[in-house]
Structures are given as structure tokens and as C-alpha cells.
Enzyme design. Structure first.
Site, short mmCIF file in Angstrom:
data_model
loop_
_atom_site.label_atom_id
_atom_site.label_comp_id
_atom_site.label_asym_id
_atom_site.label_seq_id
_atom_site.Cartn_x
_atom_site.Cartn_y
_atom_site.Cartn_z
N GLU A 5 -9.83 6.76 3.87
CA GLU A 5 -10.65 5.96 4.64
C GLU A 5 -9.72 4.65 4.85
O GLU A 5 -8.77 4.48 4.15
CB GLU A 5 -11.70 5.50 3.46
CG GLU A 5 -11.57 4.47 2.43
CD GLU A 5 -10.39 4.70 1.56
OE1 GLU A 5 -10.29 5.77 1.14
OE2 GLU A 5 -9.76 3.82 0.93
N SER B 1 1.87 -9.94 -1.09
CA SER B 1 1.31 -8.36 -1.01
C SER B 1 1.63 -7.80 0.59
O SER B 1 1.90 -6.91 0.61
CB SER B 1 -0.21 -8.11 -1.08
OG SER B 1 -0.92 -9.14 -0.22
N LYS C 219 0.80 -1.34 0.11
CA LYS C 219 0.13 0.16 -0.10
C LYS C 219 0.76 1.32 -0.04
O LYS C 219 0.30 2.32 -0.57
CB LYS C 219 -0.97 0.08 1.30
CG LYS C 219 -2.09 -0.96 0.99
CD LYS C 219 -3.27 -0.66 1.61
CE LYS C 219 -4.42 -1.61 1.27
NZ LYS C 219 -4.13 -2.86 1.86
C1 LIG Z 1 -5.14 -3.98 1.69
C2 LIG Z 1 -4.50 -5.16 1.27
C3 LIG Z 1 -4.66 -6.06 0.18
C4 LIG Z 1 -6.07 -5.75 -0.46
O1 LIG Z 1 -6.05 -4.87 -1.43
P1 LIG Z 1 -5.85 -4.64 -2.92
O2 LIG Z 1 -6.05 -3.31 -3.34
O3 LIG Z 1 -6.89 -5.54 -3.50
O4 LIG Z 1 -4.30 -4.78 -3.24
C5 LIG Z 1 -4.00 -7.48 0.17
N1 LIG Z 1 -3.06 -7.50 0.98
C6 LIG Z 1 -2.65 -6.96 1.87
C7 LIG Z 1 -1.36 -7.21 2.81
C8 LIG Z 1 -3.25 -5.63 2.18
O5 LIG Z 1 -2.93 -4.76 3.07
#
Ligand SMILES: *Cc1c(COP(=O)(O)O)cnc(C)c1O
Length: 390
Positions: free
Chosen positions: A108, A373, A86
Site C-alpha cells: 500500500e 528521514s 523506507k
Molecule cells: C514515510 C516517511 C515518513 C513517515 O513514516 P515513518 O514510518 O513514521 O518513518 C517520514 N519521513 C519520510 C521522508 C518518509 O518518506
């Protein structure tokens, strides 16, 4: 690629109240020019390198590859500052906000991950930060609330409706309408009115840009056979897919099935969703026949969203991307599997992507990249509970 009205095929656009028109129009008119300025790119690249810690490694997961009889690489977004992808987007948007002359940032947040990433860049730049968060989420995600406060942000509870993410989003939009001149709204995924989905995808595209160079160096071919990423709104997937949209690489979007697609407690938007408008764009969303949004459910707060970004709705609708849905249980098993095989504790969201390995087929010489992610520190209490149950 998005057209000039913000559509990917029939999905996208900017369906906004009249009062927001000036803000969104300003952003739409200027984002591409600002992002292409050499001084902007230089400052962003330097921060991504020295502050975020990019490039993130592309790691060949040997034991995971043996287990699944494939060549599996992990794109390590979990190693970014603040623990997930993010921050790539919030760094980009704060630099953009500065160039638009904005003095105040709003955001948000659901689980608090985007709120923390936003509060972080606001501290970095010395800019006022207000984060809207559902009252229920504030209770559930206390450590992230404390992080945001320590970083100097004001956390405002959203007390209407279900007191969760969609209500926090409504409050943030209301704030923006009341403060159109000095405030920039940092949206945390590839959702919202045009130009947000395209802008956020471009900021996250650094993921696939690095992947290309890293794969070329490690395998001799910049195109893998398959890329897998989890999808909440879809920003980490958009970043991982971005530079591969016009290749033959299979793109796999993994959604949260919650307790099961037919259980009534799910967030598998591509299966359960129908066309409609949510948070300013036309996309797939979970709604009743008369258009009321159905509360989504997933064990992972980052995937617990009733819609999906318009880019992904289009990719799935046209067959360019495949969607797989994974239950809470399957994701938890995958989190422990990855931890025991590779010594990496993934975020619960990312664990959904790993669980899809149980549901796909491939050739044994195929190269698969899984976008990891985020890291699992924030999910430790859920993992502890799982260990106690087993
Ligand atoms: C917020 C988040 C997501 C989901 O958000 P996307 O916009 O779909 O990427 C996925 N993995 C992690 C670790 C997150 O913090």
C-alpha cells in the site's frame, strides 16, 4: 521488546480476519529464524552497503548547532537510494519474501514513497509488484506514480471510502486474502498485525546501530542526550530509537499537528488518539466516540496517518518517549531554516523533527541527534508555493 503475542504493554497484537490467519502465522513463525540466518544477514548487509549506500553519514551540523546552542548531529537517511529510510525495510522484506518462496509482492502507499521503495526492490529481484494507492493520492502524487510504473509495478487505484491511504491498505489486505500462497505483503511502517511492527523495527534498527558506532567515534560516547525523529506510523523513529530504548537518552517523537491540534485538521495521534484497533493492531488512533476513523490531515503525506505504531503508543504511554506536535507552518519554516543554514533540503516529514528544536530545552553541552528521514525533492512544489507566498 514485543512479547510473543506481539504486545508492547497493552498495545499491539494481531487482530486480523480469519482468512489472513495462515499468512500472518507463517510470517510470525519464520521471520526471526530467517533474519538470523548468516546467509540472509550477509546478503542484506551487502545490499545495504552497495545498493542503498549505507552506512549513512552522521553529520555534525555546525551552523545549526550555533543557532540552537547545542551539539547537533544529523543522521543522513536522506542520502539513501530512493531518498529516504523506507528502502531499509523493503530490502529486508524482499529477501524474507524470497526465502518464504513468494512470487508476488503487494504494498500500500499514501504519498508513494513506500510504493517506490517497494517497486525498486521488486525490480532489483525481478519479482512481480502490485501497489495499491488511493485514487486521490494517485492524482496528487503523479511523479511517484510514474516512478513506480517505470520500475515495472502495477499501480491499482483504491476507489472506495476517502480514496486515500487507509482505503489502499484495505484493498491490499483484500488482495492478500485472495492470494495467500504466493504473495507477500510489504507493509511500509511499524504498523499492522504482529509481527509487522517488530519486523519493520528490526529492519530499521540499522539506523541506531550505526549511530552508536559513529557517535562513539565522533564524540567519545555512543549515547547522545536526545534523539529526535518524526513519526507517521513510526518506522524511522523506531529505527533511530531501537538500540537506545534501555539507555537514559531522551527520545522525542514528533507528530504532525497539521493546521493545529484543535483545528479539526490534524494528525497528532498521541494527543488526539484513543485506544482502539486499526489495521490489525491495538494502538492509539483518531476515532469518533462510536469508533469511526477520523480523517487525519498534515501538509506532509508521510505523517498523514490516523494511527501510530504500537511501540510508540507504548513508549509515549509509559513516559519513555516524549511527543511534540508541529504545525504545517512551523514545519515549513524549519525546512527553510535547515536549507539556509546547512544547504540541505529536507523532506517535509523530516522538517517536523527540526521544528521541534523551537519547543525543547537542553544544556548547551548536550548532544542531540536528529534523524533526517528523507530528502525534499518530492516536496519541491510545496516549497515553491511557500516562496511565492512570502
Ligand atoms: C514515510 C516517511 C515518513 C513517515 O513514516 P515513518 O514510518 O513514521 O518513518 C517520514 N519521513 C519520510 C521522508 C518518509 O518518506
Amino acid at each position: 521488546m514485543v512479547n510473543d503475542k506481539g504486545f508492547y504493554g497493552t498495545f499491539g497484537g494481531a487482530f486480523i480476519p480469519e482468512m489472513l490467519f495462515a499468512n500472518v502465522e507463517e510470517l510470525k513463525d519464520r521471520y526471526l529464524d530467517i533474519m538470523s540466518e548468516p546467509s540472509f544477514q550477509e546478503e542484506m548487509n551487502q545490499l545495504l552497503h552497495d545498493y542503498v549506500g549505507r552506512p549513512t553519514p552522521l553529520y555534525f551540523a555546525k551552523r545549526l548547532s550555533q543557532k540552537y546552542d547545542a551539539n547537533i548531529y544529523l543522521k543522513r537517511e536522506d542520502l539513501n537510494h530512493t531518498g529516504a529510510h523506507k528502502i531499509n525495510n523493503t530490502i529486508g522484506q524482499i529477501l524474507l519474501a524470497q526465502r518464504l518462496g513468494k512470487k508476488r509482492i503487494i504494498a500500500e502507499t499514501g504519498a508513494g514513497q513506500h510504493g517506490v521503495a517497494t517497486a525498486t526492490v521488486c525490480a532489483l529481484m525481478g519479482i512481480e509488484c502490485v501497489v495499491y494507492m488511493g485514487e486521490i493520492d494517485i492524482e496528487r502524487q503523479a511523479p511517484n506514480v510514474s516512478r513506480m510504473k517505470m520500475l515495472g509495478a502495477t499501480v491499482v487505484p483504491a476507489t472506495s471510502g476517502s480514496k486515500t491511504l487507509k482505503d489502499a491498505t484495505n484493498e491490499a489486505i483484500r488482495d492478500w486474502i485472495n492470494n495467500p500462497v504466493d504473495t507477500h505483503y510489504i507493509i511500509g511502517s511499524v504498523v499492522g498485525p504482529h509481527p509487522y511492527p517488530d519486523m519493520v523495527a528490526r529492519f530499521q534498527a540499522v539506523i541506531s546501530e550505526e549511530m552508536k558506532a559513529q557517535l562513539l567515534e565522533q564524540t567519545g560516547n555512543e549515547d547522545p542526550d536526545i534523539i529526535v525523529a518524526c513519526v507517521g506510523g513510526g518506522s524511522n523513529a523506531a529505527g533511530a530509537f531501537y538500540h537506545y530504548l534501555d539507555t537514559n537518552t531522551r527520545l522525542v517523537a514528533v507528530e504532525a499537528a497539521g493546521l493545529g491540534i484543535d483545528s479539526g485538521e490534524s494528525a497528532a495521534t498521541s494527543v488526539l488518539g484513543t485506544k482502539g484497533i486499526i489495521h490489525g493492531s491495538r494502538t492509539l488512533l483518531m476515532q469518533t466516540p462510536d469508533g469511526q476513523i477520523i480523517e487525519p490531515y498534515s501538509i506532509s503525506a508521510g505523517l498523514d496517518y490516523p494511527g501510530i505504531g504500537p511501540l510508540h503508543a507504548h513508549l509515549i504511554d509509559t513516559g519513555r518517549a516524549e511527543a511534540i506536535s508541529i504545525t504545517d507552518d512551523e514545519a515549513l519554516d524549519a525546512a527553510f531554516m535547515l536549507t539556509r543554514l546547512e544547504g540541505i533540503i529536507p523532506a517535509l516529514e523530516s522538517a517536523h523533527a527540526f521544528a521541534s528544536l523551537e519547543k525543547m530545552s537542553w544544556q548547551s553541552d548536550d548532544v542531540i541527534v536528529i534523524n533526517l528521514s528523507g530528502r525534499g525533492d518530492k516536496d519541491l512544489s510545496t516549497y515553491i508555493k511557500r516562496m511565492e507566498e512570502k
